[in-house]
Motif scaffolding. Structure first.
Motif, PDB file in Angstrom:
ATOM      1  N   GLN A  50      26.946  46.627  57.773  1.00  0.00           N
ATOM      2  CA  GLN A  50      27.799  46.080  56.718  1.00  0.00           C
ATOM      3  C   GLN A  50      28.567  47.184  55.991  1.00  0.00           C
ATOM      4  O   GLN A  50      29.747  47.036  55.686  1.00  0.00           O
ATOM      5  CB  GLN A  50      26.919  45.319  55.742  1.00  0.00           C
ATOM      6  CG  GLN A  50      27.697  44.268  55.001  1.00  0.00           C
ATOM      7  CD  GLN A  50      26.840  43.500  54.040  1.00  0.00           C
ATOM      8  OE1 GLN A  50      25.625  43.586  54.058  1.00  0.00           O
ATOM      9  NE2 GLN A  50      27.483  42.769  53.170  1.00  0.00           N
ATOM     10  N   GLY A 125      29.666  44.718  50.031  1.00  0.00           N
ATOM     11  CA  GLY A 125      29.868  43.313  50.413  1.00  0.00           C
ATOM     12  C   GLY A 125      30.240  42.446  49.234  1.00  0.00           C
ATOM     13  O   GLY A 125      29.883  42.753  48.086  1.00  0.00           O
ATOM     14  N   TYR A 126      31.010  41.404  49.522  1.00  0.00           N
ATOM     15  CA  TYR A 126      31.418  40.449  48.487  1.00  0.00           C
ATOM     16  C   TYR A 126      30.977  39.063  48.908  1.00  0.00           C
ATOM     17  O   TYR A 126      30.917  38.770  50.089  1.00  0.00           O
ATOM     18  CB  TYR A 126      32.951  40.403  48.377  1.00  0.00           C
ATOM     19  CG  TYR A 126      33.568  41.474  47.539  1.00  0.00           C
ATOM     20  CD1 TYR A 126      33.892  41.232  46.216  1.00  0.00           C
ATOM     21  CD2 TYR A 126      33.861  42.714  48.078  1.00  0.00           C
ATOM     22  CE1 TYR A 126      34.485  42.212  45.456  1.00  0.00           C
ATOM     23  CE2 TYR A 126      34.452  43.697  47.320  1.00  0.00           C
ATOM     24  CZ  TYR A 126      34.765  43.445  46.004  1.00  0.00           C
ATOM     25  OH  TYR A 126      35.346  44.410  45.256  1.00  0.00           O
ATOM     26  N   TYR A 127      30.734  38.196  47.941  1.00  0.00           N
ATOM     27  CA  TYR A 127      30.599  36.781  48.246  1.00  0.00           C
ATOM     28  C   TYR A 127      31.180  36.031  47.063  1.00  0.00           C
ATOM     29  O   TYR A 127      30.660  36.082  45.959  1.00  0.00           O
ATOM     30  CB  TYR A 127      29.131  36.402  48.480  1.00  0.00           C
ATOM     31  CG  TYR A 127      29.013  35.077  49.176  1.00  0.00           C
ATOM     32  CD1 TYR A 127      29.471  34.923  50.475  1.00  0.00           C
ATOM     33  CD2 TYR A 127      28.486  33.965  48.529  1.00  0.00           C
ATOM     34  CE1 TYR A 127      29.378  33.705  51.118  1.00  0.00           C
ATOM     35  CE2 TYR A 127      28.387  32.744  49.173  1.00  0.00           C
ATOM     36  CZ  TYR A 127      28.833  32.626  50.466  1.00  0.00           C
ATOM     37  OH  TYR A 127      28.754  31.417  51.093  1.00  0.00           O
ATOM     38  N   ASN A 170      21.762  42.837  45.349  1.00  0.00           N
ATOM     39  CA  ASN A 170      22.781  41.828  45.078  1.00  0.00           C
ATOM     40  C   ASN A 170      23.059  41.802  43.576  1.00  0.00           C
ATOM     41  O   ASN A 170      22.120  41.753  42.777  1.00  0.00           O
ATOM     42  CB  ASN A 170      22.309  40.442  45.511  1.00  0.00           C
ATOM     43  CG  ASN A 170      22.289  40.295  47.011  1.00  0.00           C
ATOM     44  OD1 ASN A 170      22.373  41.281  47.730  1.00  0.00           O
ATOM     45  ND2 ASN A 170      22.180  39.075  47.479  1.00  0.00           N
TER      46      ASN A 170
ATOM     47  N   GLN B  20      32.774  38.253  57.555  1.00  0.00           N
ATOM     48  CA  GLN B  20      32.928  37.310  56.445  1.00  0.00           C
ATOM     49  C   GLN B  20      32.499  37.977  55.127  1.00  0.00           C
ATOM     50  O   GLN B  20      33.205  37.891  54.127  1.00  0.00           O
ATOM     51  CB  GLN B  20      32.064  36.071  56.724  1.00  0.00           C
ATOM     52  CG  GLN B  20      32.177  34.967  55.683  1.00  0.00           C
ATOM     53  CD  GLN B  20      33.482  34.199  55.788  1.00  0.00           C
ATOM     54  OE1 GLN B  20      33.958  33.922  56.871  1.00  0.00           O
ATOM     55  NE2 GLN B  20      34.081  33.891  54.657  1.00  0.00           N
ATOM     56  N   LEU B  21      31.353  38.665  55.174  1.00  0.00           N
ATOM     57  CA  LEU B  21      30.820  39.275  53.952  1.00  0.00           C
ATOM     58  C   LEU B  21      31.558  40.560  53.561  1.00  0.00           C
ATOM     59  O   LEU B  21      31.759  40.831  52.390  1.00  0.00           O
ATOM     60  CB  LEU B  21      29.332  39.594  54.127  1.00  0.00           C
ATOM     61  CG  LEU B  21      28.378  38.420  54.073  1.00  0.00           C
ATOM     62  CD1 LEU B  21      26.971  38.900  54.312  1.00  0.00           C
ATOM     63  CD2 LEU B  21      28.454  37.721  52.734  1.00  0.00           C
ATOM     64  N   SER B  22      31.944  41.337  54.568  1.00  0.00           N
ATOM     65  CA  SER B  22      32.490  42.662  54.264  1.00  0.00           C
ATOM     66  C   SER B  22      33.998  42.644  54.026  1.00  0.00           C
ATOM     67  O   SER B  22      34.518  43.531  53.372  1.00  0.00           O
ATOM     68  CB  SER B  22      32.199  43.628  55.405  1.00  0.00           C
ATOM     69  OG  SER B  22      30.857  43.631  55.692  1.00  0.00           O
ATOM     70  N   GLU B  25      35.697  37.783  52.402  1.00  0.00           N
ATOM     71  CA  GLU B  25      35.413  37.307  51.049  1.00  0.00           C
ATOM     72  C   GLU B  25      36.340  37.962  50.027  1.00  0.00           C
ATOM     73  O   GLU B  25      36.673  37.375  49.014  1.00  0.00           O
ATOM     74  CB  GLU B  25      33.948  37.586  50.687  1.00  0.00           C
ATOM     75  CG  GLU B  25      32.949  36.722  51.416  1.00  0.00           C
ATOM     76  CD  GLU B  25      33.028  35.250  51.071  1.00  0.00           C
ATOM     77  OE1 GLU B  25      33.300  34.926  49.915  1.00  0.00           O
ATOM     78  OE2 GLU B  25      32.835  34.424  51.977  1.00  0.00           O
ATOM     79  N   LEU B  64      23.658  34.039  56.899  1.00  0.00           N
ATOM     80  CA  LEU B  64      24.557  34.147  55.745  1.00  0.00           C
ATOM     81  C   LEU B  64      23.804  33.821  54.448  1.00  0.00           C
ATOM     82  O   LEU B  64      23.948  34.509  53.434  1.00  0.00           O
ATOM     83  CB  LEU B  64      25.733  33.185  55.947  1.00  0.00           C
ATOM     84  CG  LEU B  64      27.010  33.461  55.179  1.00  0.00           C
ATOM     85  CD1 LEU B  64      27.618  34.783  55.604  1.00  0.00           C
ATOM     86  CD2 LEU B  64      28.022  32.354  55.418  1.00  0.00           C
ATOM     87  N   ILE B  68      23.149  36.406  51.233  1.00  0.00           N
ATOM     88  CA  ILE B  68      23.769  36.282  49.904  1.00  0.00           C
ATOM     89  C   ILE B  68      23.745  34.875  49.334  1.00  0.00           C
ATOM     90  O   ILE B  68      24.224  34.643  48.231  1.00  0.00           O
ATOM     91  CB  ILE B  68      25.228  36.828  49.971  1.00  0.00           C
ATOM     92  CG1 ILE B  68      25.720  37.226  48.591  1.00  0.00           C
ATOM     93  CG2 ILE B  68      26.168  35.863  50.664  1.00  0.00           C
ATOM     94  CD1 ILE B  68      26.100  38.636  48.525  1.00  0.00           C
TER      95      ILE B  68
END
Lengths: 270, 172
Positions: A50, A125-127, A170, B20-22, B25, B64, B68
């Motif tokens: 990641q 990382g983003y969410y 997180n 998707q996460l890195s 988003e 996923l 998160i």
């Protein structure tokens, strides 16, 4: 295999997986610790990949951000010039106040303000959905980062650590609908709660409609947080809604930190 | 060869989760809401069949969620349902052409938004109808756009394996 039997097999697997999902959702919503270890393992396992992926795509994201900035360049320049003039005016006054404050603190025997012990972390990382706003950082329990610690950047409070594995954590951002931080209005010293809304905005709640609040007032963290240190900058009051006969004011806050451009953050360890 | 292709699709799915996460988003800042994992799961289901869509969807969703998710299991449920139903629809005799795929992506994106919204709403999260409306317009459009990249990639592997199969047979 005959199509009928194949379909039956698929349906049985589907039912099985749905049952598993519903069980997992129920257990997860009850805030059970059963999944925490699995989550920590997954986070640690995928951290290296990641981190690298994030690095590879960082220039693309920066390109998009610079396009947006370019469009707003003139307005931003004017805004910064005004802010700079105001900051220059306050600067000398603040120096004098600090000297005076330190002298008075010594006089009455109070400890001088200490700087916080921090840990620099990189966002990997983003969410960001309507229901959730979180980032993943590359520091965890191995670096002394644990749940509840405040995360800041050079502009102010960013969020709170909600899950910490060995090497990643997180962070729940202020814009998350579940986020809630004790805050104080700097000028009036009134206490409230800064909470995220479902519309990705931040609100200052529980300020009585009788209290005087002004647009532009600065918000800082309150001294009653268990882990979050006091007097961290949060943001500025942007909009004060019409209260009517409501008990509390509806106050929208413009955070100082720009959550869209987070790259490096500091975790306040104490 | 088929097993190798299925494995390649699985790796593709894992890469989708990481991407998707890195990366994806972050694009949400610009209102580009792409659900790459959903598109990949539907693609796998179209080209590999409902069973693979179902199982891969479950694994990707769970991964996923573990990384998160606020509600662990929700994405797994949505993706495995999307994978299974896509397989069912394709088996029902729909033509394998882009317009069908676009309709599938549109339908499942809308269904996923409504299902997620419904579940969160049931658990006392406040919902903004305006935000939901915007999401229901933007998300399918973005997912359909990314479909034009993902589907040919998934299909390319499949065509190549068929070609290899034919060559092998003719040699024998």
């Amino acid at each position: 295999m005959a199509p009928g039997r194949k379909n039956l097999k698929n349906i049985i697997i589907l039912i099985l997986l749905i049952v598993i999902c519903i069980t997992v959702i129920t257990v997860s919503l009850r805030q059970s610790d059963i999944f925490t270890n699995f989550r920590l393992l997954t986070l640690d396992y995928f951290k290296p990949v990641q981190e690298k992926t994030f690095q590879v795509f960082a220039p693309v994201t920066k390109f998009f951000l610079s396009l947006r900035d370019y469009v707003n360049l003139r307005d931003k320049l004017e805004e910064l010039e005004l802010e700079n003039a105001s900051i220059m005016k306050d600067y000398s006054e603040n120096i004098n106040l600090k000297i005076e404050n330190d002298a008075l603190r010594k006089l009455i025997g109070m400890d001088l303000r200490d700087s916080y012990q921090t840990e620099t972390a990189k966002v990997i990382g983003y969410y960001n959905t309507k229901w959730q706003s979180e980032i993943i950082i590359n520091k965890g329990k191995n670096s002394g980062v644990v749940e509840g610690m405040a995360v800041v950047n050079e502009k102010g409070l960013v969020g709170i650590i909600i899950l910490s594995s060995g090497s990643t954590s997180n962070v729940r951002l202020l814009t998350d609908p579940q986020s809630s931080v004790g805050a104080r209005i700097l000028s009036s010293r009134k206490l409230g709660l800064v909470e995220g809304g479902s519309d990705k905005k931040i609100y200052l709640n529980y300020i009585s409609s009788d209290d005087l609040v002004f647009k532009g007032d600065i918000l800082i963290t309150s001294e009653y947080g268990q882990f979050v240190p006091p007097e961290l900058l949060i943001g500025r009051i942007k909009k004060i809604g019409n209260t009517g006969e409501a008990l509390y004011r509806q106050i929208e806050v413009q955070p100082f930190a720009d959550f869209k451009t987070l790259e490096y953050v500091l975790v306040i360890k104490g | 060869m088929k097993i190798l292709l299925k494995f390649a699709h699985f790796i593709f799915l894992i890469i989708s989760v990481i991407l998707q996460l890195s990366f994806l988003e972050q694009l949400k800042i610009f209102n580009i809401n792409i659900d790459l994992v959903m598109v990949t799961v539907i693609g796998i289901s179209v080209f590999e069949g409902g069973l693979y869509g179902l199982i891969y969807g479950f694994i990707a969703g769970m991964l996923l969620d573990m990384m998160i998710g606020q509600v662990v299991g929700l994405n797994a449920l949505i993706y495995c349902l999307a994978g299974f139903l896509t397989g069912m629809i394709m088996n029902a005799g729909f033509k394998r052409k882009m317009s069908t795929y676009m309709l599938l992506i549109f339908f499942f994106t809308e269904a996923s938004i409504l299902l997620t919204g419904g579940i969160y709403y049931l658990f006392n999260y406040s919902a903004s109808t305006v935000a939901l409306g915007i999401e229901m317009i933007i998300n399918p459009a973005c997912n359909i756009a990314i479909m034009f990249v993902i589907f040919p990639l998934l299909k390319a592997g499949l065509e190549r394996s068929e070609e290899i199969g034919i060559t092998y047979k003719s040699k024998v």
